[in-house]
Design a protein around this motif. Structure first.
Motif, PDB file in Angstrom:
ATOM      1  N   ALA A  36       0.793  -1.032   0.013  1.00  0.00           N
ATOM      2  CA  ALA A  36      -0.025  -0.034  -0.054  1.00  0.00           C
ATOM      3  C   ALA A  36       0.880   1.330  -0.141  1.00  0.00           C
ATOM      4  CB  ALA A  36      -0.805  -0.095   1.129  1.00  0.00           C
ATOM      5  N   CYS A  37       0.275   2.266   0.603  1.00  0.00           N
ATOM      6  CA  CYS A  37       0.969   3.594   0.303  1.00  0.00           C
ATOM      7  C   CYS A  37       2.442   3.801   0.933  1.00  0.00           C
ATOM      8  CB  CYS A  37       0.122   4.609   0.698  1.00  0.00           C
ATOM      9  SG  CYS A  37      -1.360   4.353   1.492  1.00  0.00           S
ATOM     10  N   CYS A  38       2.563   3.112   2.234  1.00  0.00           N
ATOM     11  CA  CYS A  38       3.806   3.195   2.583  1.00  0.00           C
ATOM     12  C   CYS A  38       5.023   2.589   1.967  1.00  0.00           C
ATOM     13  CB  CYS A  38       3.610   2.076   4.103  1.00  0.00           C
ATOM     14  SG  CYS A  38       3.346   2.987   5.392  1.00  0.00           S
ATOM     15  N   GLY A  74       2.641  -1.289   4.516  1.00  0.00           N
ATOM     16  CA  GLY A  74       1.249  -1.243   4.148  1.00  0.00           C
ATOM     17  C   GLY A  74       0.117  -2.124   4.796  1.00  0.00           C
ATOM     18  N   ARG A  75      -1.040  -1.946   4.640  1.00  0.00           N
ATOM     19  CA  ARG A  75      -2.309  -2.687   4.994  1.00  0.00           C
ATOM     20  C   ARG A  75      -2.158  -4.227   4.737  1.00  0.00           C
ATOM     21  NH1 ARG A  75      -4.071   2.044   2.979  1.00  0.00           N
ATOM     22  NH2 ARG A  75      -4.416   0.900   0.703  1.00  0.00           N
ATOM     23  N   GLY A 101       5.035   1.390   9.167  1.00  0.00           N
ATOM     24  CA  GLY A 101       3.708   2.339   9.105  1.00  0.00           C
ATOM     25  C   GLY A 101       2.812   1.722   9.958  1.00  0.00           C
ATOM     26  N   ALA A 102       1.761   2.739  10.489  1.00  0.00           N
ATOM     27  CA  ALA A 102       0.691   2.342  11.361  1.00  0.00           C
ATOM     28  C   ALA A 102      -0.170   1.083  10.792  1.00  0.00           C
ATOM     29  CB  ALA A 102      -0.291   3.580  11.581  1.00  0.00           C
ATOM     30  N   CYS A 103      -0.358   0.840   9.534  1.00  0.00           N
ATOM     31  CA  CYS A 103      -1.349   0.068   9.021  1.00  0.00           C
ATOM     32  C   CYS A 103      -0.533  -1.366   9.491  1.00  0.00           C
ATOM     33  CB  CYS A 103      -1.677  -0.035   7.577  1.00  0.00           C
ATOM     34  SG  CYS A 103      -2.918   1.207   7.415  1.00  0.00           S
ATOM     35  N   PHE A 110      -7.767   1.711  10.014  1.00  0.00           N
ATOM     36  CA  PHE A 110      -8.528   0.651   9.405  1.00  0.00           C
ATOM     37  C   PHE A 110      -8.833  -0.480  10.428  1.00  0.00           C
ATOM     38  CE2 PHE A 110      -6.018   2.355   5.983  1.00  0.00           C
ATOM     39  CZ  PHE A 110      -6.979   2.917   5.097  1.00  0.00           C
ATOM     40  N   GLY A 131       4.350   6.171  11.873  1.00  0.00           N
ATOM     41  CA  GLY A 131       3.855   7.105  10.854  1.00  0.00           C
ATOM     42  C   GLY A 131       2.895   6.637  10.024  1.00  0.00           C
ATOM     43  N   CYS A 132       2.159   7.593   9.268  1.00  0.00           N
ATOM     44  CA  CYS A 132       1.080   7.452   8.077  1.00  0.00           C
ATOM     45  C   CYS A 132       1.477   8.219   6.957  1.00  0.00           C
ATOM     46  CB  CYS A 132      -0.164   7.482   8.771  1.00  0.00           C
ATOM     47  SG  CYS A 132      -1.419   6.981   7.515  1.00  0.00           S
ATOM     48  N   PRO A 133       2.454   8.093   6.098  1.00  0.00           N
ATOM     49  CA  PRO A 133       3.314   7.031   6.018  1.00  0.00           C
ATOM     50  C   PRO A 133       4.526   7.520   6.808  1.00  0.00           C
ATOM     51  CG  PRO A 133       3.683   8.378   4.118  1.00  0.00           C
ATOM     52  CD  PRO A 133       2.411   8.825   4.935  1.00  0.00           C
TER      53      PRO A 133
HETATM   54  S1  SF4 Z   1       0.121   3.500   7.529  1.00  0.00           S
HETATM   55 FE1  SF4 Z   1      -0.806   5.282   6.188  1.00  0.00          FE
HETATM   56  S2  SF4 Z   1       0.537   5.626   4.447  1.00  0.00           S
HETATM   57 FE2  SF4 Z   1       0.870   3.488   5.348  1.00  0.00          FE
HETATM   58  S3  SF4 Z   1      -0.412   2.021   4.491  1.00  0.00           S
HETATM   59 FE3  SF4 Z   1      -1.439   2.757   6.091  1.00  0.00          FE
HETATM   60  S4  SF4 Z   1      -2.650   4.581   5.310  1.00  0.00           S
HETATM   61 FE4  SF4 Z   1      -1.221   3.965   3.826  1.00  0.00          FE
END
Ligand code: SF4
Length: 168
Positions: A36-38, A74-75, A101-103, A110, A131-133
């Motif tokens: 994912a975004c991370c 990522g998630r 990352g937090a996910c 989520f 962090g996010c991200p």
């Molecule tokens: S922590 Fe933020 S940036 Fe990373 S995967 Fe989750 S939503 Fe995306």
């Protein structure tokens, strides 16, 4: 002590595993698991601006059997978790895991039934990056933390496995 009575420092003693651990810390072979975004920040961390080759960890391997550092960014969905667990199990010891990352670390925002609320419920994590991200600087900080653990022969997977066995 030399024959002349003066101390000689021409040699040093150490243990073989200390040398091996030192070399491991300076030559990590990461396996990226970016979903994912991370993952975008993980890729940025490997670009020349941040230069992961300074830490001897620039050779990304896409084969778990050739890797000793799993980077989860990522998630992670519950459906995907068996794949991630399989990848982790295929990596040879000694090995380390980084949760980016937090996910990956907690599910982040989520809080749903479909996403894993922290990969450490299934595999051991040696370094969490908040962090996010997270910024690439945070990634590098975690990388150095893993290096330190590798140099000192510290792996969470050992404790994790024995704890899982004890609970079974
Ligand atoms: S922590 Fe933020 S940036 Fe990373 S995967 Fe989750 S939503 Fe995306």
């Amino acid at each position: 002590m030399g024959l002349s009575g003066q101390k000689s420092f021409d040699f040093a003693t150490t243990r073989l595993d200390s040398i091996i651990n030192y070399c491991r810390g300076a030559s990590l072979w990461p396996m990226p698991f970016g979903v994912a975004c991370c993952a975008i920040e993980m890729m940025a961390s490997y670009m020349p601006k941040y230069d992961s080759s300074r830490f001897g960890a620039e050779v990304l391997k896409f084969s778990p059997r050739q890797s000793d550092l799993l980077i989860v960014s990522g998630r992670i969905s519950l459906k995907m978790m068996p794949v991630l667990t399989r990848i982790w199990e295929q990596m040879p010891e000694p090995k380390w895991c980084m949760s980016m990352g937090a996910c990956a670390s907690s599910g982040g925002v989520f809080d749903t039934y479909a996403l894993v609320q922290g990969i450490d419920q299934f595999i051991p994590v040696d370094a969490y990056i908040p962090g996010c991200p997270p910024r690439p600087e945070a990634f590098i900080d975690a990388l150095m933390m893993i290096q330190e653990k590798a140099r000192n022969g510290i792996q969470r997977s050992r404790d994790f496995t024995s704890a899982a066995g004890a609970g079974a």
